[in-house]
Design an enzyme around this catalytic site. Structure first.
Site, mmCIF file in Angstrom:
data_model
loop_
_atom_site.group_PDB
_atom_site.id
_atom_site.type_symbol
_atom_site.label_atom_id
_atom_site.label_comp_id
_atom_site.label_asym_id
_atom_site.label_seq_id
_atom_site.Cartn_x
_atom_site.Cartn_y
_atom_site.Cartn_z
ATOM 1 N N HIS A 76 80.091 -0.574 50.298
ATOM 2 C CA HIS A 76 79.001 0.345 49.948
ATOM 3 C C HIS A 76 78.825 0.370 48.439
ATOM 4 O O HIS A 76 79.797 0.504 47.698
ATOM 5 C CB HIS A 76 79.324 1.756 50.453
ATOM 6 C CG HIS A 76 78.367 2.798 49.973
ATOM 7 N ND1 HIS A 76 78.760 3.895 49.244
ATOM 8 C CD2 HIS A 76 77.020 2.912 50.117
ATOM 9 C CE1 HIS A 76 77.706 4.637 48.952
ATOM 10 N NE2 HIS A 76 76.638 4.063 49.480
ATOM 11 N N SER A 77 77.594 0.212 47.972
ATOM 12 C CA SER A 77 77.247 0.391 46.568
ATOM 13 C C SER A 77 78.098 -0.523 45.680
ATOM 14 O O SER A 77 78.035 -1.737 45.780
ATOM 15 C CB SER A 77 77.399 1.870 46.199
ATOM 16 O OG SER A 77 76.849 2.151 44.945
ATOM 17 N N TRP A 78 78.965 0.071 44.825
ATOM 18 C CA TRP A 78 79.904 -0.698 44.007
ATOM 19 C C TRP A 78 80.750 -1.633 44.862
ATOM 20 O O TRP A 78 81.115 -2.738 44.439
ATOM 21 C CB TRP A 78 80.804 0.282 43.247
ATOM 22 C CG TRP A 78 82.127 -0.274 42.809
ATOM 23 C CD1 TRP A 78 83.354 0.095 43.270
ATOM 24 C CD2 TRP A 78 82.366 -1.270 41.817
ATOM 25 N NE1 TRP A 78 84.351 -0.619 42.638
ATOM 26 C CE2 TRP A 78 83.752 -1.473 41.732
ATOM 27 C CE3 TRP A 78 81.531 -2.016 40.996
ATOM 28 C CZ2 TRP A 78 84.329 -2.374 40.860
ATOM 29 C CZ3 TRP A 78 82.110 -2.926 40.126
ATOM 30 C CH2 TRP A 78 83.489 -3.094 40.067
#
Length: 230
Positions: A76-78
């Site tokens: 997720h994301s990073w």
């Protein structure tokens, strides 16, 4: 049975997948939600010199020391930076990469080279190399219980993690089956969603903001389970 390894994003930890884990387990799958060094329950280990390579090694070692193979590795994301780096080093252990509103880096890119505006915002929130987490309102978390939960658990993060460029000399992630999930209310990841489409990833959209494991766990789990089914 499939094996899911779910990698969290900035400021958070494995705890953030709490609503998703039982849904995948109820479907008969094994789930691991490791926490990256310096975050979550490992926040006592935080240091300003922790960078991208440390977090990639965290997940490489989860796979190696638990003898995991045919893994559905989601970030997720990073976490998209992390799983891409893991795929460069351990592609034979991975059945599919899943990017959940996440960065899809190319060789030599960092989070801040992909998104210079994010770099400016992060540097304004950084003291002694550690960037302070955003408030839940920043993520459009409107449920009071969810907002309080995030507020209580999110911690500062070394800015170096987002400054470090990733090294992908073989670009092995691109050789694996890949899925991208774009949260359509998260404009910051529109360019990554477009990159995913351009690169031919299996592609899904969720009508929510940046944290679907909090706001739409059932819908997110359903997409992850499609990956388990091939």
């Amino acid at each position: 049975m499939s094996i899911f390894v779910l990698v969290h994003g900035s400021f958070s930890g494995g705890w953030k997948w709490k609503k998703v884990v039982p849904l995948l387990q109820q479907a008969g799958h094994q789930v691991s939600t490791p926490t990256l060094t310096g975050l979550g329950e490992r926040s006592h280990l935080v240091r300003p010199d922790i960078g991208l390579e440390t977090h990639i090694t965290d997940i490489v070692n989860v796979l190696r020391f638990n003898d995991l193979e045919n893994v559905i590795l989601a970030g997720h994301s990073w976490g998209g930076m992390v799983i891409t780096g893991v795929a460069e080093r351990e592609p034979e252990r991975i059945a599919r990469l899943v990017y959940v509103d996440a960065f899809v880096p190319h060789d030599g890119e960092s989070v801040f080279s992909i998104s210079p505006a994010a770099g400016e915002r992060w540097r304004a929130r950084t003291v002694d190399g550690l960037t302070q987490p955003y408030e839940p309102e920043h993520w459009n978390i409107t449920d009071p219980a969810d907002a309080a939960w995030l507020q209580a658990h999110m911690v500062a993060m070394p800015i170096r993690t987002h400054e470090d460029p990733i090294e992908l000399p073989e670009n092995r992630a691109a050789e694996l089956p890949r899925t991208y999930i774009w949260c359509t209310e998260s404009a910051a990841f529109a360019s990554m969603a477009q990159r995913a489409r351009d690169e031919g990833m299996r592609y899904f959209e969720l009508p929510t903001h940046h944290n679907p494991m909090v706001t739409m766990p059932r819908e997110l789990s359903a997409i992850l389970l499609q990956g388990a089914a091939g």
